[in-house]
Enzyme design. Sequence first.
Site, PDB file in Angstrom:
ATOM      1  N   GLY A  40      -2.304  -5.063 -14.966  1.00 49.46           N
ATOM      2  CA  GLY A  40      -1.947  -3.960 -15.596  1.00 49.46           C
ATOM      3  C   GLY A  40      -0.624  -3.625 -15.176  1.00 49.46           C
ATOM      4  O   GLY A  40      -0.184  -3.561 -13.899  1.00 49.46           O
ATOM      5  N   GLY A  42       0.813  -0.699 -16.427  1.00 50.01           N
ATOM      6  CA  GLY A  42       0.822   0.722 -16.908  1.00 50.01           C
ATOM      7  C   GLY A  42       1.700   1.579 -15.627  1.00 50.01           C
ATOM      8  O   GLY A  42       2.254   0.928 -14.690  1.00 50.01           O
ATOM      9  N   GLY A  45      -0.074   0.276 -12.322  1.00 60.30           N
ATOM     10  CA  GLY A  45       0.159  -1.065 -12.050  1.00 60.30           C
ATOM     11  C   GLY A  45       1.599  -1.382 -12.238  1.00 60.30           C
ATOM     12  O   GLY A  45       2.135  -2.242 -10.973  1.00 60.30           O
ATOM     13  N   SER A 284      -0.054  16.280 -28.843  1.00 63.72           N
ATOM     14  CA  SER A 284       0.087  16.737 -27.394  1.00 63.72           C
ATOM     15  C   SER A 284      -0.537  18.048 -27.180  1.00 63.72           C
ATOM     16  O   SER A 284      -0.136  19.202 -27.860  1.00 63.72           O
ATOM     17  CB  SER A 284       1.428  16.701 -26.799  1.00 63.72           C
ATOM     18  OG  SER A 284       1.564  17.545 -25.613  1.00 63.72           O
ATOM     19  N   ARG A 330      -9.356  21.429 -21.569  1.00 60.73           N
ATOM     20  CA  ARG A 330      -9.727  20.549 -22.815  1.00 60.73           C
ATOM     21  C   ARG A 330     -11.348  20.651 -23.031  1.00 60.73           C
ATOM     22  O   ARG A 330     -11.415  20.743 -24.164  1.00 60.73           O
ATOM     23  CB  ARG A 330      -9.171  19.117 -22.258  1.00 60.73           C
ATOM     24  CG  ARG A 330      -7.677  19.318 -22.312  1.00 60.73           C
ATOM     25  CD  ARG A 330      -7.518  17.661 -21.943  1.00 60.73           C
ATOM     26  NE  ARG A 330      -5.882  17.799 -22.081  1.00 60.73           N
ATOM     27  CZ  ARG A 330      -5.031  16.735 -21.803  1.00 60.73           C
ATOM     28  NH1 ARG A 330      -5.818  15.494 -21.227  1.00 60.73           N
ATOM     29  NH2 ARG A 330      -3.829  16.716 -21.871  1.00 60.73           N
ATOM     30  N   GLU A 425      -5.816   5.266 -14.133  1.00 59.24           N
ATOM     31  CA  GLU A 425      -7.336   5.613 -15.057  1.00 59.24           C
ATOM     32  C   GLU A 425      -8.483   4.785 -14.783  1.00 59.24           C
ATOM     33  O   GLU A 425      -9.720   5.180 -14.977  1.00 59.24           O
ATOM     34  CB  GLU A 425      -6.787   5.601 -16.508  1.00 59.24           C
ATOM     35  CG  GLU A 425      -7.847   6.403 -17.478  1.00 59.24           C
ATOM     36  CD  GLU A 425      -7.521   6.745 -18.981  1.00 59.24           C
ATOM     37  OE1 GLU A 425      -6.392   6.629 -19.157  1.00 59.24           O
ATOM     38  OE2 GLU A 425      -8.463   6.746 -19.864  1.00 59.24           O
ATOM     39  N   LEU A 441      -0.699  11.263 -15.583  1.00 62.74           N
ATOM     40  CA  LEU A 441       0.598  10.310 -15.317  1.00 62.74           C
ATOM     41  C   LEU A 441       0.802  10.527 -13.694  1.00 62.74           C
ATOM     42  O   LEU A 441       1.396   9.531 -12.999  1.00 62.74           O
ATOM     43  CB  LEU A 441       1.641  11.134 -16.268  1.00 62.74           C
ATOM     44  CG  LEU A 441       1.444  10.937 -17.711  1.00 62.74           C
ATOM     45  CD1 LEU A 441       2.639  11.369 -18.235  1.00 62.74           C
ATOM     46  CD2 LEU A 441       1.161   9.195 -18.081  1.00 62.74           C
TER      47      LEU A 441
HETATM   48  C1  LIG Z   1      -2.250   9.556 -26.515  1.00 56.69           C
HETATM   49  C2  LIG Z   1      -2.272   9.857 -25.122  1.00 56.69           C
HETATM   50  C3  LIG Z   1      -1.376  10.942 -24.653  1.00 56.69           C
HETATM   51  C4  LIG Z   1      -1.186  11.171 -23.345  1.00 56.69           C
HETATM   52  N1  LIG Z   1      -0.730  12.026 -22.804  1.00 56.69           N
HETATM   53  C5  LIG Z   1      -0.774  12.328 -21.503  1.00 56.69           C
HETATM   54  C6  LIG Z   1       0.240  13.320 -20.851  1.00 56.69           C
HETATM   55  O1  LIG Z   1       0.860  13.941 -21.528  1.00 56.69           O
HETATM   56  N2  LIG Z   1       0.089  13.348 -19.442  1.00 56.69           N
HETATM   57  C7  LIG Z   1      -0.743  12.843 -18.771  1.00 56.69           C
HETATM   58  O2  LIG Z   1      -0.792  13.098 -17.564  1.00 56.69           O
HETATM   59  N3  LIG Z   1      -1.454  11.902 -19.245  1.00 56.69           N
HETATM   60  C8  LIG Z   1      -1.670  11.566 -20.543  1.00 56.69           C
HETATM   61  N4  LIG Z   1      -2.370  10.827 -21.174  1.00 56.69           N
HETATM   62  C9  LIG Z   1      -3.145   9.911 -20.266  1.00 56.69           C
HETATM   63  C10 LIG Z   1      -2.603   8.777 -19.391  1.00 56.69           C
HETATM   64  O3  LIG Z   1      -1.355   8.363 -20.427  1.00 56.69           O
HETATM   65  C11 LIG Z   1      -3.313   7.641 -19.173  1.00 56.69           C
HETATM   66  O4  LIG Z   1      -4.479   8.160 -18.396  1.00 56.69           O
HETATM   67  C12 LIG Z   1      -2.299   6.827 -18.061  1.00 56.69           C
HETATM   68  O5  LIG Z   1      -1.040   6.584 -18.712  1.00 56.69           O
HETATM   69  C13 LIG Z   1      -3.089   5.568 -17.891  1.00 56.69           C
HETATM   70  O6  LIG Z   1      -2.185   4.694 -17.079  1.00 56.69           O
HETATM   71  P1  LIG Z   1      -2.805   3.359 -16.458  1.00 56.69           P
HETATM   72  O7  LIG Z   1      -1.696   2.659 -15.479  1.00 56.69           O
HETATM   73  O8  LIG Z   1      -3.910   3.835 -15.498  1.00 56.69           O
HETATM   74  O9  LIG Z   1      -3.308   2.536 -17.434  1.00 56.69           O
HETATM   75  P2  LIG Z   1      -2.348   2.016 -18.715  1.00 56.69           P
HETATM   76  O10 LIG Z   1      -1.084   2.587 -18.921  1.00 56.69           O
HETATM   77  O11 LIG Z   1      -3.499   2.014 -19.778  1.00 56.69           O
HETATM   78  O12 LIG Z   1      -2.255   0.379 -18.514  1.00 56.69           O
HETATM   79  C14 LIG Z   1      -3.158  -0.431 -18.536  1.00 56.69           C
HETATM   80  C15 LIG Z   1      -2.629  -1.967 -18.250  1.00 56.69           C
HETATM   81  O13 LIG Z   1      -3.488  -2.774 -17.876  1.00 56.69           O
HETATM   82  C16 LIG Z   1      -3.358  -3.860 -18.811  1.00 56.69           C
HETATM   83  N5  LIG Z   1      -4.774  -4.375 -18.833  1.00 56.69           N
HETATM   84  C17 LIG Z   1      -6.034  -3.821 -19.279  1.00 56.69           C
HETATM   85  N6  LIG Z   1      -6.767  -4.747 -19.484  1.00 56.69           N
HETATM   86  C18 LIG Z   1      -6.251  -5.704 -18.972  1.00 56.69           C
HETATM   87  C19 LIG Z   1      -6.903  -7.230 -18.981  1.00 56.69           C
HETATM   88  N7  LIG Z   1      -8.184  -7.558 -19.045  1.00 56.69           N
HETATM   89  N8  LIG Z   1      -6.118  -8.209 -18.520  1.00 56.69           N
HETATM   90  C20 LIG Z   1      -4.675  -8.073 -18.368  1.00 56.69           C
HETATM   91  N9  LIG Z   1      -4.022  -7.019 -18.381  1.00 56.69           N
HETATM   92  C21 LIG Z   1      -5.171  -5.745 -18.832  1.00 56.69           C
HETATM   93  C22 LIG Z   1      -2.612  -3.291 -20.126  1.00 56.69           C
HETATM   94  O14 LIG Z   1      -1.955  -4.459 -20.498  1.00 56.69           O
HETATM   95  C23 LIG Z   1      -1.646  -2.390 -19.256  1.00 56.69           C
HETATM   96  O15 LIG Z   1      -0.626  -2.983 -19.080  1.00 56.69           O
HETATM   97  C24 LIG Z   1      -2.190  10.326 -22.444  1.00 56.69           C
HETATM   98  C25 LIG Z   1      -3.096   9.366 -23.010  1.00 56.69           C
HETATM   99  C26 LIG Z   1      -3.057   9.190 -24.485  1.00 56.69           C
HETATM  100  C27 LIG Z   1      -3.938   8.108 -24.969  1.00 56.69           C
END
Ligand SMILES: Cc1cc2nc3c(=O)[nH]c(=O)nc-3n(C[C@H](O)[C@H](O)[C@H](O)COP(=O)(O)OP(=O)(O)OC[C@H]3O[C@@H](n4cnc5c(N)ncnc54)[C@H](O)[C@@H]3O)c2cc1C
Lengths: 637, 258
Positions: A40, A42, A45, A284, A330, A425, A441
């Site tokens: 990951g 994001g 990661g 948002s 929410r 997440e 975030l």
């Molecule tokens: C539309 C929207 C708006 C949002 N707005 C806000 C906000 O304003 N403020 C806030 O705090 N939060 C917000 N959130 C929530 C927040 O964006 C997410 O919870 C957060 O960004 C998740 O980050 P992460 O790094 O955990 O995962 P992600 O950013 O989802 O990254 C997951 C990563 O894992 C990889 N991955 C997944 N499965 C696999 C696999 N099997 N093999 C290889 N790679 C894989 C993907 O390629 C990606 O790189 C929002 C969410 C959404 C949907």
Amino acid sequence: MKLDARIPSGPLAEKWMNLRDHLKLVSPANKRKRSIIVVGTGLAGGAAAASLGELGYRVKAFCYQDSARRAHSIAAQGGINASKNYQNDGDSDFRLFYDTVKGGDFRSREANVYRLAEVSGAIIDQCVAQGIPFAREYGGYLANRSFGGAQVSRTFYARGQTGQQLLLGAYSALNAQVAAGTVEVHPRTEMLDLVVIDGRARGIVTRDMVDGSLECHVADAVLLCTGGYSNVYFLSTNAKGCNVTAAWRAHRRGAGFANPCYTQIHPTCIPQSGEYQSKLTLMSESLRNDGRVWVPLKGGDERAPGDIPEAERDYYLERLYPAFGNLAPRDISSRAAKRACDEGRGVGPGKRGVYLDFEESIGRLGEDVIRTRYGNLFDMYERITGENPYKVPMRIYPAPHYSMGGLWVDYYLMSTIPGLFVLGEANFSDHGANRLGASALMQGLADGYFVAPYTLGEYLAGAKLDEVDTSHESCRQTVNEVNERTAKLLAVKGSRSVDSFHRELGLLMLDRCGMSRTADGLTDAIAKIRDLREAYWNDVTVPGEGAEFNQELEKAGRVADHFELAELMCRDALEREESCGGHFREEYQTDEGEALRNDDDFCHVTVWEYNGADKVPTAHREPLEFETVQLAQRSYK
Amino acid sequence: MRLTLHVWRQSNARDKGGFKTYELEDVNTHMSFLEMLDVLNQDLIGRGEDPVAFDHDCREGICGSCGFVINGVAHGDQPGSTVCQLHMRHFSDGDEVTIEPWRAKAFPVVRDLVVDRSAFDRILTAGGFITVRTGSAPDANAIPIATETLEHAMDFAECIGCGACVASCPNSAAMLFVGAKIAHLGILPQGQSERHQRALAMVEAMENEAFGACTNFRACEAVCPKEISIAGIARMNKDYRKALFSGVGFSSGKKRKR
Ligand SMILES: Cc1cc2nc3c(=O)[nH]c(=O)nc-3n(C[C@H](O)[C@H](O)[C@H](O)COP(=O)(O)OP(=O)(O)OC[C@H]3O[C@@H](n4cnc5c(N)ncnc54)[C@H](O)[C@@H]3O)c2cc1C
Ligand code: SF4
Ligand code: FES
């Protein structure tokens, strides 16, 4: 399965610093010898891989998109919280901590949340130094906006693209490490299983999404930063590719899954417009700073919104929750919207919608101010609906958005499999039963920049890890298992597409395990999900072959895992005989229809142990001990 | 409404590829363009054919995954928008729609409408960052930044890395993309110490890829979904020249492999 949260001793505000003072360290020379897999890219990661690379570890990072920069974090709009108190409005680490614990309906771990608040300020510093253009006031200092569930203004933002800017920051830090030679990035590479050797996470099996080849990668530790599982509902605000596969495969290999029923249905999304719909778009929450939510006072009112006089409108959030008004959290706002629509007062086609009205704020501030604050969101709304929100109120409805549940981790962010860490997440730790806006975030970056790089060192310094390579028996066997599973999916050659099953599962989940849940509905859903899963393995059709670029095959594997997760979510929701946060059991509500917790019996984390796809999983419990916060009925009135 | 689609089909990088024609009945005007392709794909799967491959993820115009050429225009002819944000209400009954991948030497086709844009990642890896170790940053309010400066940087920071600029440039130049990053970081006070090295390293990396040169057609600016201004290209050239003449800093040294 043993659950030891390993919460450091000492007063809440000193736990993290005390721990940091005593964590074992890995010497620079040894760091170069240690390899780490980060799945990951994001916020969680990307930040972790970059920071670990800087420390000198050898890092391999993986994502399923064609570039690390496209992880789903990119889509976050509204902002990121931090207890900087730049507004001088009384914010502090403690207040951010308290709001988050209360917002989560007292179902999160105090020590983790406090640490989150404690490092929040450093995140903003780091991001600004990376060149993230957060909004500023005329004096040139940072600006803030308000988000739900807080009475202070602590949310930092970059237009309506905060997630994009934060992720591009983390991605740039990652690129700097790629240039330095410490990090290798593998895009279009999907993790399909976890390799466990001698009880420790030692590698992953991946599929190259371009040519379909399977490969095993070994390392000294594995970090899952793979995001949330809201796509179990098919229609959600998540990106189309978001999925539970990485977490679920780890669960099958022994990682406990915590509180799977805690999901967030976000109140402000564009309502569904048709059967063909592929995803739902978030508007948002920041819009609720200036928008007022209402429905007609009486059901069946067919007049255009502009023709309904003030006296015949029900600004129900302002009426029910005067202290927080349109900024009620929410879970509460979503349920209120659902209730208004259930009463027949919904608006728009299908009557599953409520108004979010900017007339008053445009009158007060002028269209230009509203345009600078939300211009891109208004444009997006207009593109999707064909309606101009400067002239007519937006229509919104709740949609699945975020998963608070996830793999169980201790204070070190390590799962029940030693050497498997879970960040962002994908873990369960900080948001309890409901997440407040702008805190995901914050959590992703806290975990990635400021927590895992420390706690991982402790694991690596303390563990005796044998040399392994990909010829190890467990690697070969795991590759074989992945191969067989892929072959099995391709061999069904049934009559229904993957999407048609996924849609059916999603509708069922939304109805039975969405905004409100009952024992009967959940019991019935479990049986239905099992039937549907069986039908899936007998009747799905996946065109093409394994050894090629095959998007249907990718989806097919993910949906197979969503079925198993869906069943666990229902089981967890059934078992939790109380209402808390986003988990609302109709049987347990106050006279006013608010969530009724049962702290005597359910003040714990439920952690599920996998026993096989057709077996009932075992529930374990981590009691939640509140040393600082007084458990109280959550009130926003 | 009824549509006739001419879609580029190519099963892998080695395949020659060609257009195939599909008739689609009952297209709903509220659908997004990608949802229309979803419907086509469901049809194809039902008929036992391979669905059309296309990159997409957020479907909200921000991840930069999606992108192909619709009737000769990258992302279709709705200004300031990506393919995923284009809705079928912009089409009429009986329309013929031609859909093909980005055409550029630097972006080889992977399958159907999917291309390989990793050249962009390689350019950013050469210098598209501000070097700051995690945990070493000063307080975020230590340096005030005037709102105009900030907004100016943000206008460039919005680039989503989709590649439409390259696809629409007759020379397949990547200048708009590269200029956007150089401008974003170069405008901000935090980005000053590495400003000239950055330009040098990124321009060199760009030249090592199969992108062409800029001859001021401005086709890129016209299709960019984020409406990035070509002023970024001027900044890039200026910073690059300055770096060359003053001999600052490093060159990336490595010629990167393609
Ligand atoms: C539309 C929207 C708006 C949002 N707005 C806000 C906000 O304003 N403020 C806030 O705090 N939060 C917000 N959130 C929530 C927040 O964006 C997410 O919870 C957060 O960004 C998740 O980050 P992460 O790094 O955990 O995962 P992600 O950013 O989802 O990254 C997951 C990563 O894992 C990889 N991955 C997944 N499965 C696999 C696999 N099997 N093999 C290889 N790679 C894989 C993907 O390629 C990606 O790189 C929002 C969410 C959404 C949907
Ligand atoms: S400059 Fe515009 S067209 Fe080019 S990659 Fe960035 S967003 Fe896409
Ligand atoms: S799918 Fe993300 S920009 Fe179009």
